[in-house]
Write a protein that holds these residues in place. Structure first.
Motif, PDB file in Angstrom:
ATOM      1  N   ASP A 180       0.736  -1.064  -0.087  1.00 56.07           N
ATOM      2  CA  ASP A 180       0.180  -0.091  -0.145  1.00 56.07           C
ATOM      3  C   ASP A 180       0.949   1.210  -0.150  1.00 56.07           C
ATOM      4  N   PHE A 181       0.757   2.016  -0.955  1.00 57.70           N
ATOM      5  CA  PHE A 181       1.850   3.124  -1.107  1.00 57.70           C
ATOM      6  C   PHE A 181       1.010   4.450  -0.681  1.00 57.70           C
ATOM      7  N   GLU A 182      -0.096   4.344  -0.100  1.00 60.17           N
ATOM      8  CA  GLU A 182      -0.540   5.625   0.714  1.00 60.17           C
ATOM      9  C   GLU A 182      -0.701   5.300   2.316  1.00 60.17           C
ATOM     10  N   LYS A 183      -0.386   4.158   2.775  1.00 62.30           N
ATOM     11  CA  LYS A 183      -0.434   3.925   4.110  1.00 62.30           C
ATOM     12  C   LYS A 183       0.606   4.839   4.959  1.00 62.30           C
ATOM     13  N   GLY A 184       0.634   4.731   6.215  1.00 64.84           N
ATOM     14  CA  GLY A 184       1.952   5.199   6.778  1.00 64.84           C
ATOM     15  C   GLY A 184       3.035   4.592   6.870  1.00 64.84           C
ATOM     16  N   CYS A 185       4.131   5.267   7.126  1.00 62.24           N
ATOM     17  CA  CYS A 185       5.450   4.563   7.197  1.00 62.24           C
ATOM     18  C   CYS A 185       5.755   3.185   7.656  1.00 62.24           C
ATOM     19  N   TYR A 186       6.663   2.491   7.037  1.00 62.86           N
ATOM     20  CA  TYR A 186       6.921   1.142   7.570  1.00 62.86           C
ATOM     21  C   TYR A 186       8.583   1.074   7.488  1.00 62.86           C
ATOM     22  N   LEU A 187       9.035  -0.078   7.903  1.00 65.16           N
ATOM     23  CA  LEU A 187      10.274  -0.199   7.769  1.00 65.16           C
ATOM     24  C   LEU A 187      10.881  -0.469   6.273  1.00 65.16           C
ATOM     25  N   GLY A 188      11.585   0.214   5.645  1.00 64.63           N
ATOM     26  CA  GLY A 188      11.970   0.142   4.417  1.00 64.63           C
ATOM     27  C   GLY A 188      11.128   0.990   3.305  1.00 64.63           C
ATOM     28  N   GLN A 189      10.179   1.717   3.755  1.00 63.63           N
ATOM     29  CA  GLN A 189       9.019   2.266   2.943  1.00 63.63           C
ATOM     30  C   GLN A 189       9.543   2.975   1.981  1.00 63.63           C
ATOM     31  N   GLU A 190      10.633   4.062   2.283  1.00 59.89           N
ATOM     32  CA  GLU A 190      10.901   5.139   1.368  1.00 59.89           C
ATOM     33  C   GLU A 190      11.517   4.633   0.209  1.00 59.89           C
ATOM     34  N   ILE A 191      12.523   3.420   0.551  1.00 62.94           N
ATOM     35  CA  ILE A 191      13.145   2.940  -0.659  1.00 62.94           C
ATOM     36  C   ILE A 191      12.021   2.248  -1.640  1.00 62.94           C
ATOM     37  N   VAL A 192      11.104   1.519  -1.060  1.00 59.15           N
ATOM     38  CA  VAL A 192      10.048   0.703  -1.748  1.00 59.15           C
ATOM     39  C   VAL A 192       9.028   1.834  -2.467  1.00 59.15           C
ATOM     40  N   ALA A 193       8.917   2.910  -1.916  1.00 64.52           N
ATOM     41  CA  ALA A 193       7.920   3.836  -2.667  1.00 64.52           C
ATOM     42  C   ALA A 193       8.845   4.449  -3.540  1.00 64.52           C
ATOM     43  N   ARG A 194       9.948   4.830  -3.325  1.00 62.53           N
ATOM     44  CA  ARG A 194      10.903   5.430  -4.475  1.00 62.53           C
ATOM     45  C   ARG A 194      10.903   4.504  -5.672  1.00 62.53           C
ATOM     46  N   ALA A 195      11.090   3.378  -5.581  1.00 64.52           N
ATOM     47  CA  ALA A 195      11.288   2.339  -6.646  1.00 64.52           C
ATOM     48  C   ALA A 195      10.136   2.401  -7.594  1.00 64.52           C
ATOM     49  N   HIS A 196       8.864   2.611  -6.853  1.00 63.83           N
ATOM     50  CA  HIS A 196       7.741   2.698  -7.310  1.00 63.83           C
ATOM     51  C   HIS A 196       7.300   3.953  -8.061  1.00 63.83           C
ATOM     52  N   PHE A 197       7.475   4.905  -7.612  1.00 63.61           N
ATOM     53  CA  PHE A 197       7.132   6.171  -8.315  1.00 63.61           C
ATOM     54  C   PHE A 197       7.968   6.875  -9.278  1.00 63.61           C
ATOM     55  N   ARG A 198       9.413   6.152  -8.971  1.00 61.19           N
ATOM     56  CA  ARG A 198      10.483   6.570 -10.105  1.00 61.19           C
ATOM     57  C   ARG A 198      10.620   5.421 -11.323  1.00 61.19           C
ATOM     58  N   GLY A 199       9.925   4.208 -11.051  1.00 68.02           N
ATOM     59  CA  GLY A 199       9.878   3.204 -12.138  1.00 68.02           C
ATOM     60  C   GLY A 199      11.099   2.763 -12.191  1.00 68.02           C
ATOM     61  N   THR A 200      11.891   2.280 -11.037  1.00 65.81           N
ATOM     62  CA  THR A 200      13.395   1.932 -11.075  1.00 65.81           C
ATOM     63  C   THR A 200      13.281   0.461 -10.829  1.00 65.81           C
ATOM     64  N   ILE A 201      12.377  -0.232 -11.040  1.00 62.83           N
ATOM     65  CA  ILE A 201      12.431  -1.764 -10.722  1.00 62.83           C
ATOM     66  C   ILE A 201      13.125  -2.496 -11.746  1.00 62.83           C
ATOM     67  N   LYS A 202      14.320  -2.782 -11.479  1.00 61.37           N
ATOM     68  CA  LYS A 202      15.234  -3.577 -12.536  1.00 61.37           C
ATOM     69  C   LYS A 202      15.060  -5.121 -12.695  1.00 61.37           C
ATOM     70  N   ARG A 203      14.503  -5.501 -11.866  1.00 65.04           N
ATOM     71  CA  ARG A 203      14.302  -7.137 -11.822  1.00 65.04           C
ATOM     72  C   ARG A 203      12.767  -7.479 -11.554  1.00 65.04           C
ATOM     73  N   ARG A 204      12.290  -8.429 -12.284  1.00 68.00           N
ATOM     74  CA  ARG A 204      10.718  -8.862 -12.273  1.00 68.00           C
ATOM     75  C   ARG A 204      10.684 -10.257 -12.038  1.00 68.00           C
ATOM     76  N   ILE A 205       9.879 -10.923 -11.813  1.00 69.55           N
ATOM     77  CA  ILE A 205       9.263 -12.249 -11.507  1.00 69.55           C
ATOM     78  C   ILE A 205       8.632 -12.739 -13.064  1.00 69.55           C
TER      79      ILE A 205
END
Length: 276
Positions: A180-205
């Motif tokens: 959930d990208f709109e909930k409050g902070c959680y451990l590692g949230q800043e990095i997870v959100a940054r990768a999402h909003f900048r579209g920088t996911i370099k590996r996929r399943i």
């Protein structure tokens, strides 16, 4: 209806008046639907945004239950123990008290939770549900058959072989509603959100298969260098080879090589998961 055995699933149980409040600060998913009586897939990340475990979560009476890889239950308790000390909540390894099975039936609502005499039926959507039971489950099909169904659905769970390596999006957990990208902070949230909003996911399943057995955690090569890893593996229904989920670079296609105990095996990538 058909019931299935499962393997390697365990249960982390949280108790106490602050259990949900505490957990909300450490999960990628929003627990509001869970407190309302539903279920969710989610993950717990480290400070680098890499998943230390992934889970399916639901409430049983006043307990919060997180179904995850059995070997990661004590690891997760140890990881969270330094954060829980100021909360009115406690963590318990309930893997001996709760058994997990699978069920195929009809018209199963995703994330719906139905109480049973022995525990809970947790809907996965389509025709599948998980059975969380405090009594033995009489299975008609083996665990490999259930694991194949998870792989067909694009569901990989963090295991000891993959813990601490992947952002949730690399397992397509964002597409599953596990982030959930709109909930409050959680451990590692800043990095997870940054990768999402900048579209920088370099590996996929990706879905893949092989004509020989390839184990979970096996590294994958493009012939020149290591570029990926097997994150889920089950014997093929034909009895030969493996059904696989792999994580590799974006736009991975064609054939890769896996080094196994029997030698080099070709892994054929069929399609991406939730990223089409």
């Amino acid at each position: 209806m058909t019931t299935y055995a499962t393997h390697n699933f365990g249960m982390l149980r949280l108790t106490g008046p602050d259990a949900i409040k505490f957990l909300q600060g450490y999960t990628t998913c929003d627990l509001a639907p869970v407190t309302a009586g539903g279920a969710s897939v989610g993950a717990i990340c480290n400070l680098k945004g890499r998943m230390v475990t992934s889970f399916r979560v639901a409430l049983f009476e006043t307990d919060v239950l997180l179904r995850m890889h059995r070997a990661l239950v004590p690891e997760t308790i140890a990881f969270l123990s330094k954060y829980i000390v100021f909360s009115k909540a406690e963590m318990h390894d309930a893997s001996e008290q709760w058994l997990v099975g699978g069920l195929t039936t009809t018209n199963v609502q995703r994330d719906a939770v139905k109480p049973m005499d022995t525990g809970l039926e947790v809907g996965l959507g389509g025709d599948r549900a998980e059975l969380w039971s405090r009594r033995p489950i009489e299975a008609e099909e083996d665990a490999d058959a259930w694991h194949r169904l998870d792989i067909y659905a694009g569901l990989a769970w963090i295991s000891p072989e993959t813990a601490g390596e992947y952002l949730p999006q690399m397992f397509a957990y964002d597409a599953l509603g596990a982030v959930d990208f709109e909930k409050g902070c959680y451990l590692g949230q800043e990095i997870v959100a940054r990768a999402h909003f900048r579209g920088t996911i370099k590996r996929r399943i990706y879905r893949a298969g092989s004509s020989a057995e390839v184990p979970l955690g096996a590294p994958l090569s493009d012939g020149n260098r290591e570029i990926g890893q097997v994150v889920a593996s089950a014997p093929a229904a034909t009895g030969q080879g493996s059904e696989l989920l792999i994580v590799g670079p974006a736009e991975t296609t064609g054939q890769l090589s896996a080094e196994t105990a029997a030698g080099t095996t070709t892994v054929t990538v069929s399609r991406s998961i939730h990223n089409e």
